[in-house]
Design an enzyme around this catalytic site. Sequence first.
Site, short mmCIF file in Angstrom:
data_model
loop_
_atom_site.label_atom_id
_atom_site.label_comp_id
_atom_site.label_asym_id
_atom_site.label_seq_id
_atom_site.Cartn_x
_atom_site.Cartn_y
_atom_site.Cartn_z
N GLU A 1 126.85 -45.14 89.60
CA GLU A 1 126.57 -45.79 88.33
C GLU A 1 125.80 -44.82 87.44
O GLU A 1 124.73 -44.34 87.83
CB GLU A 1 125.75 -47.06 88.56
CG GLU A 1 125.49 -47.82 87.30
CD GLU A 1 124.69 -49.10 87.53
OE1 GLU A 1 123.64 -49.03 88.18
OE2 GLU A 1 125.13 -50.15 87.05
N GLY B 1 106.34 -51.31 88.65
CA GLY B 1 107.14 -51.78 89.78
C GLY B 1 106.39 -51.62 91.08
O GLY B 1 106.44 -52.49 91.96
N GLU C 1 120.66 -58.78 91.50
CA GLU C 1 121.76 -58.45 90.58
C GLU C 1 121.63 -56.96 90.34
O GLU C 1 120.73 -56.50 89.66
CB GLU C 1 121.59 -59.26 89.29
CG GLU C 1 122.91 -59.42 88.55
CD GLU C 1 123.17 -58.28 87.60
OE1 GLU C 1 123.84 -57.30 88.05
OE2 GLU C 1 122.74 -58.33 86.46
N GLY D 1 103.21 -54.99 84.26
CA GLY D 1 102.73 -53.98 85.20
C GLY D 1 103.84 -53.12 85.75
O GLY D 1 105.01 -53.25 85.35
N CYS E 1 125.22 -53.34 83.26
CA CYS E 1 125.59 -53.32 84.68
C CYS E 1 127.05 -53.69 84.90
O CYS E 1 127.69 -53.18 85.79
CB CYS E 1 124.67 -54.23 85.47
SG CYS E 1 124.56 -55.88 84.80
N LYS F 1 107.76 -60.52 85.79
CA LYS F 1 107.31 -59.14 85.53
C LYS F 1 108.47 -58.42 84.84
O LYS F 1 109.44 -58.02 85.47
CB LYS F 1 106.96 -58.39 86.82
CG LYS F 1 106.28 -57.05 86.50
CD LYS F 1 106.57 -55.95 87.48
CE LYS F 1 107.78 -55.13 87.18
NZ LYS F 1 107.74 -54.31 85.95
P1 NAD Z 1 114.50 -50.18 88.49
O1 NAD Z 1 115.28 -50.89 89.51
O2 NAD Z 1 113.57 -49.12 88.94
O3 NAD Z 1 113.62 -51.20 87.63
C1 NAD Z 1 113.96 -52.56 87.39
C2 NAD Z 1 112.69 -53.42 87.53
O4 NAD Z 1 112.18 -53.30 88.85
C3 NAD Z 1 111.54 -53.00 86.60
O5 NAD Z 1 110.87 -54.16 86.17
C4 NAD Z 1 110.66 -52.18 87.51
O6 NAD Z 1 109.32 -52.14 87.12
C5 NAD Z 1 110.81 -52.93 88.83
N1 NAD Z 1 110.50 -52.15 90.02
C6 NAD Z 1 110.49 -50.79 90.17
N2 NAD Z 1 110.12 -50.46 91.42
C7 NAD Z 1 109.89 -51.61 92.08
C8 NAD Z 1 109.50 -51.93 93.42
N3 NAD Z 1 109.25 -50.99 94.31
N4 NAD Z 1 109.39 -53.22 93.77
C9 NAD Z 1 109.66 -54.20 92.88
N5 NAD Z 1 110.01 -53.97 91.60
C10 NAD Z 1 110.14 -52.69 91.20
O7 NAD Z 1 115.50 -49.61 87.43
P2 NAD Z 1 115.18 -48.55 86.27
O8 NAD Z 1 114.29 -47.44 86.68
O9 NAD Z 1 114.72 -49.33 85.12
O10 NAD Z 1 116.62 -47.94 86.06
C11 NAD Z 1 117.16 -47.02 87.02
C12 NAD Z 1 118.63 -47.27 87.21
O11 NAD Z 1 118.86 -48.60 87.62
C13 NAD Z 1 119.48 -47.14 85.97
O12 NAD Z 1 119.85 -45.84 85.71
C14 NAD Z 1 120.65 -48.01 86.31
O13 NAD Z 1 121.62 -47.31 87.04
C15 NAD Z 1 120.08 -49.07 87.17
N6 NAD Z 1 119.87 -50.32 86.41
C16 NAD Z 1 120.71 -51.36 86.66
C17 NAD Z 1 120.54 -52.54 85.95
C18 NAD Z 1 121.42 -53.71 86.15
O14 NAD Z 1 121.47 -54.59 85.30
N7 NAD Z 1 122.12 -53.81 87.25
C19 NAD Z 1 119.54 -52.65 85.00
C20 NAD Z 1 118.69 -51.57 84.79
C21 NAD Z 1 118.87 -50.43 85.52
#
Ligand code: NAD
Length: 475
Positions: free
Chosen positions: A379, A204, A246, A202, A280, A171
């Site tokens: 972060e 999260g 991660e 889809g 990250c 996903k």
């Molecule tokens: P997020 O953690 O919300 O999303 C990452 C993935 O998780 C997406 O595919 C999303 O659809 C999915 N997701 C969201 N809610 C979920 C749930 N309840 N259960 C399972 N999967 C779920 O991150 P974001 O909104 O894209 O970004 C927010 C913050 O996260 C950024 O500002 C940054 O600080 C951090 N981030 C970190 C990394 C990294 O590589 N460590 C990458 C992207 C974002």
Amino acid sequence: MMRNYLKHYINGEWVDSTGSETEVVVNPATEEVIGNISLGTKEDLDKAVQAARDAFPAFSQTTKEERVEMLENIAKEYENRKDEIIETITDELGSPLEISEKVHFMMGYNHFSQAAESLKKFSFTEDHGGHTRVKESIGVSGLITPWNFPTNQTSTKIASAFAAGSPVILKPAEQTPFAAIILAEIFDKVGVPKGAFNLVNGSGSVIGDGISSHPGIDFVSFTGSGATGEKIMKNASETIKKVALELGGKSPLVILDDANVEDAAKAAVSHIATNSGQVCSAATRTLIPSSMKEEFEQAMKKALEDFPVGDPREGNYVGPLVSKKQWDTVQSYIEKGMEEGATLLVGGSGKPEGLDLGYYTKPTIFTDVDNQMVIAQEEIFGPVMTVITYDTVEEAIQISNDTIYGLAGYVYGKDPETLRKVASSIRAGRVKVNDAEADFSSPFGGFKQSGIGREWGDFGIEEYLEVKTILGYPS
Ligand code: NAD
């Protein structure tokens, strides 16, 4: 070009979603809608899980040689799609074409080729005298990925899973789904067995949440925010599913007093410029000796001039942030830094001059930062650097480790003994000394709240395996 990809890839076929909800995908450089994806349902996910479970018996029994050949074929076909991958990432993420090629395209390529190389040397059966250890596929793996590296995070997870003989359900992030569609087309073209790779687009809250709680999924590998990682762990605990996370970072870059100031300043600003700081493992706390403060700050200011902000199609080094949401978050941190009393060396809130359209933000450097400030602890995920001074190497190490994170660390200088001391004292999964080259066979992952588990190379493959002990195994 409008990309309308309203189907999921399940059991070796592109199939309609069982729901009718869709989501638009926006080009962050132009704010234009560039396509749509379907928001999958729990029913779509169930179908993908069933396909992966059906694929498991045969896929997990394929030979190492068959999987090496499959990964090599994927790497070749990935290369054939090079131009399209680069264009797609620039459109959906806003990263400059040069970065889409040298960083994003190449990382995906390196993960597939490295997985093939690591697999060639990988031992699945080890004789330990009194017992034999056999490493077997962990089963069906759910992969949830973020938007900041659309081919890197997907490819490292998929390549390792395929090397281990584990079928997957991917996903990808809603903001950057099109690179993953190309990956699905690549797997289809090279004949990855049906059901071994499934893609369900889809949200999260539906598909991500569905993956982490699904009783038919044995392992979840997630990259993204800490808050989501926490939810995934909680969900996964109900079915005692293994999780690999991660998560984020607030990595230190320690500049030693014998470092070349210009080189070190350039290294520091490249961390906030690359991918607009949406990395990250980026160093976002630069630690400099108090004695070098003035000189280093001026050098950073000058180095930043080599990273102009602008249209990612025009070859600039800093493109926009991925979304309006990310732009708002970054602005609020810049304002927070000013409120907290840090000195604004360069940048600030708002859009850079002349760039009103697109989610552009000014690369920002704060100096006189105290490590306890919010901008030094949280972060930000944007082009914002905090500069902190130190008086002794011991103090630099203490500040480096005074964080909930432990993803990466960086040290810049000349004296080998001090470089070794700092590198070995930083509590993080990856420490880079000076301008060391990338190595895709090395393990990648975090200490502390930066995560659980390791990706890349042989460590990545281990994640998708279970260890079985056999006593009295007939030789
Ligand atoms: P997020 O953690 O919300 O999303 C990452 C993935 O998780 C997406 O595919 C999303 O659809 C999915 N997701 C969201 N809610 C979920 C749930 N309840 N259960 C399972 N999967 C779920 O991150 P974001 O909104 O894209 O970004 C927010 C913050 O996260 C950024 O500002 C940054 O600080 C951090 N981030 C970190 C990394 C990294 O590589 N460590 C990458 C992207 C974002």
